[in-house]
Design a protein around this motif. Structure first.
Motif, PDB file in Angstrom:
ATOM      1  N   ASN A 152      58.042  46.079  65.930  1.00  0.00           N
ATOM      2  CA  ASN A 152      56.640  46.480  65.993  1.00  0.00           C
ATOM      3  C   ASN A 152      56.344  47.432  64.851  1.00  0.00           C
ATOM      4  O   ASN A 152      57.107  48.337  64.566  1.00  0.00           O
ATOM      5  N   ASP A 153      55.215  47.201  64.205  1.00  0.00           N
ATOM      6  CA  ASP A 153      54.878  47.948  63.008  1.00  0.00           C
ATOM      7  C   ASP A 153      53.439  48.422  63.069  1.00  0.00           C
ATOM      8  O   ASP A 153      52.508  47.616  62.965  1.00  0.00           O
ATOM      9  N   ALA A 184      51.908  50.232  60.906  1.00  0.00           N
ATOM     10  CA  ALA A 184      51.266  50.169  59.591  1.00  0.00           C
ATOM     11  C   ALA A 184      50.577  48.825  59.378  1.00  0.00           C
ATOM     12  O   ALA A 184      49.501  48.755  58.800  1.00  0.00           O
ATOM     13  N   SER A 185      51.183  47.751  59.880  1.00  0.00           N
ATOM     14  CA  SER A 185      50.579  46.427  59.725  1.00  0.00           C
ATOM     15  C   SER A 185      49.842  45.994  60.989  1.00  0.00           C
ATOM     16  O   SER A 185      49.333  44.877  61.048  1.00  0.00           O
ATOM     17  N   ASP A 186      49.808  46.870  61.988  1.00  0.00           N
ATOM     18  CA  ASP A 186      49.112  46.582  63.251  1.00  0.00           C
ATOM     19  C   ASP A 186      49.679  45.326  63.912  1.00  0.00           C
ATOM     20  O   ASP A 186      48.962  44.535  64.498  1.00  0.00           O
ATOM     21  N   ARG A 187      51.005  45.165  63.828  1.00  0.00           N
ATOM     22  CA  ARG A 187      51.695  44.004  64.390  1.00  0.00           C
ATOM     23  C   ARG A 187      52.549  44.456  65.572  1.00  0.00           C
ATOM     24  O   ARG A 187      53.420  45.305  65.407  1.00  0.00           O
ATOM     25  N   TYR A 188      52.258  43.872  66.730  1.00  0.00           N
ATOM     26  CA  TYR A 188      52.973  44.273  67.943  1.00  0.00           C
ATOM     27  C   TYR A 188      53.381  43.042  68.747  1.00  0.00           C
ATOM     28  O   TYR A 188      52.576  42.144  68.953  1.00  0.00           O
ATOM     29  N   ASN A 232      52.527  38.280  71.599  1.00  0.00           N
ATOM     30  CA  ASN A 232      51.914  39.210  70.665  1.00  0.00           C
ATOM     31  C   ASN A 232      50.605  39.782  71.192  1.00  0.00           C
ATOM     32  O   ASN A 232      49.945  39.202  72.049  1.00  0.00           O
ATOM     33  N   GLU A 245      47.700  40.271  69.658  1.00  0.00           N
ATOM     34  CA  GLU A 245      46.480  39.549  69.303  1.00  0.00           C
ATOM     35  C   GLU A 245      46.133  38.502  70.361  1.00  0.00           C
ATOM     36  O   GLU A 245      44.982  38.330  70.729  1.00  0.00           O
ATOM     37  N   ARG A 303      59.710  53.452  66.906  1.00  0.00           N
ATOM     38  CA  ARG A 303      58.821  52.298  66.805  1.00  0.00           C
ATOM     39  C   ARG A 303      57.944  52.242  68.049  1.00  0.00           C
ATOM     40  O   ARG A 303      58.392  52.584  69.148  1.00  0.00           O
TER      41      ARG A 303
END
Length: 192
Positions: free
Chosen positions: A103-104, A106-110, A118, A120, A143
């Protein structure tokens, strides 16, 4: 799982302050429109803490329906009030199922900690989900975690009635007016 265990691990061998990126906006208080300043439970100023604190948010689709910051001492006090049965079952679930996604913020990826669904997709489908971040001062030190609705329900099913009551008491005492039907079923907040 003892009262010092959680999904977060602190592997520091010295007493240095944890270092990490700034707490991302997703973990700021939407109700205050700024970073959390105080522990929701005791009111202690988070910047003054010499220990970590956890920010937890429950979403329904893209809307935050519950959010709180809890200092480490309050989190430990709350864990001590959970039933041993719940602690053992949740610990086992976490150890067996954690996939430790990358999960990041900074890139808004979870992705879900336990099944890799995910965020989204959860937002698009109007699902409940929870997110958590371990912080120190104004920095995120681990994280971020994301747990999808299905895995939240699995975790909730592992909780004893004593633990469910304690979580409901926490919600009722710190968030008066939040209707139980606003939270995922059953109306408890998963232990992260």
């Amino acid at each position: 799982m003892n009262s010092d265990d959680s999904l977060y691990r602190e592997d520091r061998e010295d007493d240095s302050e944890p270092k990490g990126p700034p707490v991302p906006e997703i973990f700021h208080s939407v109700y205050e429109d700024r970073p959390f300043r105080c522990c929701t439970s005791c009111g202690e100023t988070l910047d003054d803490l010499e220990e970590t604190y956890q920010i937890t948010k429950i979403f329904h689709g893209g809307e935050v329906i519950l959010e709180y910051a809890m200092c480490f001492p309050c989190q430990q006090n709350l864990f001590q009030e959970l039933s041993q049965e719940s602690i053992e079952k949740l610990s086992s679930f976490q150890l067996e199922r954690s996939l430790e996604p990358s999960n990041d913020a900074a890139s808004d990826r979870y992705q879900c900690e336990f099944c890799l669904n995910n965020r989204e997709e959860a937002i698009e489908n109007g699902k409940h989900f929870s997110m958590a971040a371990l912080c120190f001062g104004l920095q995120m030190v681990e994280r971020p975690l994301f747990v999808c609705e299905g895995c939240m329900q699995e975790m909730n099913e592992k909780m004893s009635e004593q633990t469910r009551r304690r979580w409901r008491d926490f919600i009722d005492s710190h968030f008066p007016g939040v209707p139980s039907n606003a939270l995922p079923n059953p109306s408890t907040v998963p232990v992260l």
